[in-house]
Scaffold this active site. Structure first.
Site, short mmCIF file in Angstrom:
data_model
loop_
_atom_site.label_atom_id
_atom_site.label_comp_id
_atom_site.label_asym_id
_atom_site.label_seq_id
_atom_site.Cartn_x
_atom_site.Cartn_y
_atom_site.Cartn_z
N ALA A 67 59.08 67.14 65.62
CA ALA A 67 57.73 66.60 65.46
C ALA A 67 57.79 65.32 64.63
CB ALA A 67 56.82 67.63 64.79
N ASP A 68 56.72 64.55 64.74
CA ASP A 68 56.57 63.35 63.92
C ASP A 68 55.10 63.14 63.65
OD1 ASP A 68 57.90 60.84 62.78
OD2 ASP A 68 56.22 60.03 63.93
N THR A 69 54.77 62.84 62.40
CA THR A 69 53.39 62.56 62.02
C THR A 69 53.30 61.12 61.56
OG1 THR A 69 53.01 64.86 61.40
CG2 THR A 69 51.48 63.24 60.50
#
Length: 190
Positions: A67-69
């Site tokens: 994931a990446d925010t």
């Protein structure tokens, strides 16, 4: 079948636990997360989650979750501040306005790469000098996109959010459960 979490984020481990899951292994990918010149936030997040998923070593049968925010103001991507001065600049820019938090996730199996991007909107209040100085002293801004984590001390600065709170924290629960189930990982298995 093993679940490999391609992230070093303790928040992502906690969110998986809420779904009844414990990763079999944690393997944070080592990739260049710098935006390309003129890259827009959504294509940036898509590129990063795909690169992370491909960079995590896995064995046949493994399911890799990455994931990446990313925090975005208009077309501008606010990454992790390099130092306190940049964190102050980010928080000053965000103060009193709405901005987007985009969290992308990728689930990789032997033969598929499934991705989703969840966009939430938040509004940060304008910070007084006392609030800014106090928050900087916590060090919580370090290593956080946009210079804050909504689940930490900075949570007091957000009077309004629209979208997925878990996505803002780092892993959208609904979409994560859906993609993992599609990959053959049973959520809530006892």
């Amino acid at each position: 079948m093993k679940l490999i979490l391609g992230s070093g984020s303790p928040r992502r481990v906690e969110i998986l636990a809420v779904l009844g899951l414990t990763p079999d292994d944690i393997r944070p990918p080592d990739i260049d997360e710098d935006p390309l010149p003129s890259e827009l936030p959504r294509p940036y997040v898509d590129r990063i989650i795909r690169a992370k998923a491909e960079a995590v070593p896995s064995d046949p049968g493994d399911v890799v979750l990455c994931a990446d925010t990313t925090v975005a103001v208009g077309r501008r991507i606010l990454g992790k501040p390099a130092d306190e001065a940049e964190a102050r600049a980010f928080l000053t820019l965000l103060g009193g306005r709405r901005h987007r938090v985009l969290t992308g996730l990728a689930v990789k199996t032997d033969d598929r790469l499934m991705t989703r991007i969840v966009e939430s909107r938040v509004k940060m209040k304008r910070l007084s000098k006392v609030e800014m100085d106090g928050y900087m002293a916590t060090g919580d801004w370090q290593g956080k996109a946009g210079g804050y984590a909504i689940h930490g001390p900075a949570g007091a600065f957000f009077p309004w959010i629209s979208g997925s709170h878990s996505a803002i924290v780092g892993l959208p629960m609904v979409e994560t459960a859906h993609l993992l189930q599609a990959a053959g990982i049973e959520v809530w298995k006892t």
